[in-house]
Design a protein around this motif. Structure first.
Motif, PDB file in Angstrom:
ATOM      1  N   PRO A 391      27.771  42.179  45.061  1.00  0.00           N
ATOM      2  CA  PRO A 391      26.483  41.752  44.500  1.00  0.00           C
ATOM      3  C   PRO A 391      26.488  40.335  43.925  1.00  0.00           C
ATOM      4  O   PRO A 391      25.521  39.596  44.110  1.00  0.00           O
ATOM      5  N   ILE A 392      27.569  39.927  43.229  1.00  0.00           N
ATOM      6  CA  ILE A 392      27.547  38.571  42.672  1.00  0.00           C
ATOM      7  C   ILE A 392      27.701  37.542  43.778  1.00  0.00           C
ATOM      8  O   ILE A 392      27.166  36.421  43.695  1.00  0.00           O
ATOM      9  N   LEU A 436      36.443  37.970  42.026  1.00  0.00           N
ATOM     10  CA  LEU A 436      35.542  37.151  42.837  1.00  0.00           C
ATOM     11  C   LEU A 436      36.044  37.045  44.265  1.00  0.00           C
ATOM     12  O   LEU A 436      35.256  36.909  45.205  1.00  0.00           O
ATOM     13  N   ASP A 437      37.364  37.088  44.445  1.00  0.00           N
ATOM     14  CA  ASP A 437      37.960  36.941  45.761  1.00  0.00           C
ATOM     15  C   ASP A 437      39.361  37.534  45.717  1.00  0.00           C
ATOM     16  O   ASP A 437      39.847  37.935  44.654  1.00  0.00           O
ATOM     17  N   GLY A 460      32.475  32.960  34.551  1.00  0.00           N
ATOM     18  CA  GLY A 460      32.004  33.473  33.273  1.00  0.00           C
ATOM     19  C   GLY A 460      31.526  34.908  33.380  1.00  0.00           C
ATOM     20  O   GLY A 460      31.775  35.742  32.487  1.00  0.00           O
ATOM     21  N   PHE A 461      30.836  35.219  34.469  1.00  0.00           N
ATOM     22  CA  PHE A 461      30.366  36.592  34.679  1.00  0.00           C
ATOM     23  C   PHE A 461      31.548  37.542  34.855  1.00  0.00           C
ATOM     24  O   PHE A 461      31.575  38.650  34.298  1.00  0.00           O
ATOM     25  N   LEU A 462      32.553  37.117  35.610  1.00  0.00           N
ATOM     26  CA  LEU A 462      33.760  37.917  35.790  1.00  0.00           C
ATOM     27  C   LEU A 462      34.380  38.287  34.450  1.00  0.00           C
ATOM     28  O   LEU A 462      34.847  39.416  34.257  1.00  0.00           O
ATOM     29  N   VAL A 547      24.890  37.776  26.931  1.00  0.00           N
ATOM     30  CA  VAL A 547      25.255  36.906  28.040  1.00  0.00           C
ATOM     31  C   VAL A 547      24.020  36.614  28.872  1.00  0.00           C
ATOM     32  O   VAL A 547      23.264  37.532  29.223  1.00  0.00           O
ATOM     33  N   ALA A 548      23.798  35.345  29.194  1.00  0.00           N
ATOM     34  CA  ALA A 548      22.666  34.941  30.031  1.00  0.00           C
ATOM     35  C   ALA A 548      23.168  34.108  31.202  1.00  0.00           C
ATOM     36  O   ALA A 548      23.884  33.130  31.003  1.00  0.00           O
ATOM     37  N   LEU A 549      22.790  34.506  32.431  1.00  0.00           N
ATOM     38  CA  LEU A 549      23.096  33.747  33.640  1.00  0.00           C
ATOM     39  C   LEU A 549      21.802  33.154  34.175  1.00  0.00           C
ATOM     40  O   LEU A 549      20.791  33.852  34.278  1.00  0.00           O
ATOM     41  N   ASN A 550      21.852  31.898  34.560  1.00  0.00           N
ATOM     42  CA  ASN A 550      20.692  31.235  35.158  1.00  0.00           C
ATOM     43  C   ASN A 550      21.163  30.402  36.350  1.00  0.00           C
ATOM     44  O   ASN A 550      21.818  29.383  36.169  1.00  0.00           O
ATOM     45  N   ARG A 551      20.833  30.855  37.560  1.00  0.00           N
ATOM     46  CA  ARG A 551      21.280  30.126  38.751  1.00  0.00           C
ATOM     47  C   ARG A 551      20.284  29.041  39.155  1.00  0.00           C
ATOM     48  O   ARG A 551      20.540  28.259  40.057  1.00  0.00           O
TER      49      ARG A 551
END
Length: 603
Positions: A391-392, A436-437, A460-462, A547-551
């Motif tokens: 998903p990420i 991630l990989d 950061g999400f990881l 936590v806030a993610l903004n792409r």
């Protein structure tokens, strides 16, 4: 009026004894007339009215006790809220109007526990031949196996690109002494606390997924003495070690298979043959060099798993005393061709490991969904490709697990993540290995075409998502890599080739992961998922992280406060952004392509 709810199997909301469970549900907003705990003690519904036990800041806490399910290991439960004109349900996937399916209710295992140390770790995966050379004398020479019916080895200079045409036959010289020499870098510079190593047992390949002897550490990696030294050094530092077990198949050069090719009946019984010819054997995914073992054969179970001197137990004992096993293609291990009776086989694996060390980690490799293996009686956790990596990858890199185009907005990302979480017990959620990989995938930085801001978002999400984070060697310095074997490049120890900003980012977020208890064991509470922005919290009874993610581009958003009350202010830790109180919660100002972390604690 809206209702906010909270329950998860964290301290203060779940208590357990030998006889019963004590469950607590917190509600804020329009309080129901009745709150029920729903269980199925005999596969028939039982509703128990919960009692309010305290209230604060608009929240009311309800509590009830229930006996463990008498007929199975898992106790399944949900909550029903009833008002005069309506009702709804609280399940592991959140609030819902319809009665939730059993796949999405809360669940807890009575007899099987997950080692508590796992979720406190930051793992680091190492492909031994490519990390660091500690003893050049042990590196295979070119043509070492010529005349032995094996592939021709090729010795390569450190830092050269792996050659796809050579595959497993080229050696760069990384070894276990090399890892020992870099423990200061791993622990003090980077901050990781546990290592997961790709296979290290005797094999003619560099990847060693084709073992020739399960009881020998490959001499080119340093042998058994080097493993004992690595384990001792790690444990002296308070670090952990997990090794890779490949019991689904062997090398064609394993003595068992050599004997099977000579028509030894006992040796043939170890493998899956479909006919009388020596060539009539089943191999892993059609790779002729990887003949599949038959787990229906008692001698395989004895020698690999259940016997007093079984391989899986041998390495859990001193002087090696490893802390767990990552089981390669665990879902494929079974009786005969295919994966018949796989669940029984995995339960035997679990019993074998836990009988030797109840605190050892059982990690399964699954490239797709692993829900049925994560219900408590099989694996502690899985390599979380399905519930994290895929998903990420789609959200930030725009592709799926096969690198086909796949675009997710934040709402779709949050839904995928929630669905994956809701189907497994919370203990297993915490023990999922998030990456991630890996050695089997393209590097995440390569999928992003080198775009560092999104890559740092992913890192950061990881390090903040529920589960146990694992860096693949070189992630911290933006080591690139395409398809295997390019994803297995040598680690460069020339610091001028490192991406310094990404390394500093990784160091900072690793330390935050280790410092903030909510990031290790906290429940996940979704708060906002619209367009390019997702906001979530990690929650314990006395501490919280936001936590806030903004792409996308810089933006301001309003986030509703659905978190349990804490008499503490938010502290900004990392990332570019600000938070200020708003009418119903907070207003967040977020920089473009960023991830931001705040925390607060009642301690």
């Amino acid at each position: 009026m809206t209702v906010c709810v909270f329950h998860q199997a964290i301290p203060g909301y779940l208590g357990r004894s030998d006889i019963h469970l004590s469950l607590t549900l917190a509600l804020k907003g329009d309080q129901p007339d009745t709150v029920y705990l729903r269980t199925e003690p005999d596969n028939e519904e039982q509703l128990c009215a919960m009692k309010p036990v305290r209230s604060e800041s608009g929240w009311v806490w309800y509590q009830a006790e229930t006996d463990w399910a008498p007929h199975q290991d898992l106790t399944l439960y949900a909550f029903k809220l009833v008002w005069p004109e309506r009702s709804c349900w609280v399940s592991a996937s959140g609030l819902c109007t319809a009665m939730p399916p059993l796949t999405e209710v809360f669940r807890i295992s009575r007899y099987h526990t997950v080692p508590e140390w796992i979720s406190a770790q930051v793992f680091y995966q190492i492909f031994p031949d490519r990390f660091h050379c500690g003893d050049p004398r042990s590196t295979p020479a070119s043509h070492q196996y010529d005349g032995m019916d094996g592939p021709s080895t090729i010795r390569r200079r450190w830092g050269e690109r792996p050659n796809p045409e050579q595959g497993g036959n080229e050696f760069f010289g990384g070894d276990l002494p090399g890892i020992v020499q870099k423990l200061d870098y791993l622990q003090q510079t980077l901050g990781v606390t546990a290592l997961y190593l790709n296979p290290i047992f005797s094999s003619r390949s560099n990847h060693k997924y084709d073992a020739e002897n399960y009881l020998k550490v490959d001499a080119h990696l340093g042998g058994e003495a080097a493993l004992a030294e690595l384990s001792a050094q790690l444990h002296q530092r308070g670090m952990r070690l997990v090794l890779d077990a490949v019991f689904n198949h062997t090398s064609v050069f394993h003595p068992w298979f050599i004997a099977a090719q000579l028509n030894d009946p006992e040796a043939r019984a170890r493998y899956v043959f479909t006919g009388d010819q020596t060539s009539d054997y089943v191999s892993w995914k059609g790779h002729a060099g990887l003949p599949v073992l038959d787990m229906a054969y008692p001698d395989n179970l004895r020698d690999l798993l259940t016997g007093e001197s079984a391989v899986i137990k041998h390495w859990l004992r001193p002087p090696y005393a490893i802390d767990g096993w990552r089981m390669d293609v665990i879902h494929m291990m079974g009786h005969g061709p295919g994966a018949a009776n796989n669940a029984d086989t995995v339960r035997i694996i679990r019993q074998a490991i836990k009988s030797e060390n109840p605190d050892a980690y059982l990690l399964g490799e699954h490239f797709f969904e692993a829900t049925s293996w994560l219900q408590g009686d099989q694996e502690d956790g899985a390599m979380n490709y399905y519930g994290f990596t895929h998903p990420i990858r789609a959200f930030l890199a725009g592709c799926d697990n096969r690198y086909d185009p796949l675009q997710l907005d934040a709402a779709s990302l949050a839904h995928w993540l929630a669905q994956a979480r809701s189907q497994i017990p919370f203990a297993q959620q915490l023990a999922q290995l998030n990456q991630l990989d890996s050695h089997d995938t393209r590097r995440f930085i390569t999928l992003l075409n080198g775009h560092q801001p999104k890559y740092r978002m992913a890192l950061g999400f990881l390090l903040t998502y529920v589960g146990t984070p694992c860096l693949y060697y070189g992630d911290e310095i933006s080591l690139p890599g395409g398809d295997d074997p390019d994803c297995r490049r040598c680690f460069s120890w020339d610091e001028s080739e490192w991406h310094a900003e990404t390394l500093a980012f990784t160091q900072d977020w690793v330390q935050l992961r280790k410092q903030l208890p909510a990031l290790q064991g906290g429940a996940l509470v979704p708060l906002y998922a619209v367009g390019d922005v997702m906001v979530f919290a990690r929650v314990l009874a006395d501490s919280q992280c936001l936590v806030a993610l903004n792409r996308g581009g810089g933006c301001d958003i309003d986030v509703v406060d659905a978190l349990l009350p804490l008499a503490a202010d938010w502290q900004h830790h990392a990332g570019e952004g600000s938070l200020k109180p708003a009418e119903r919660g907070w207003e967040l100002s977020l920089a473009a392509e960023s991830i931001v972390l705040w925390s607060r604690s009642a301690r």
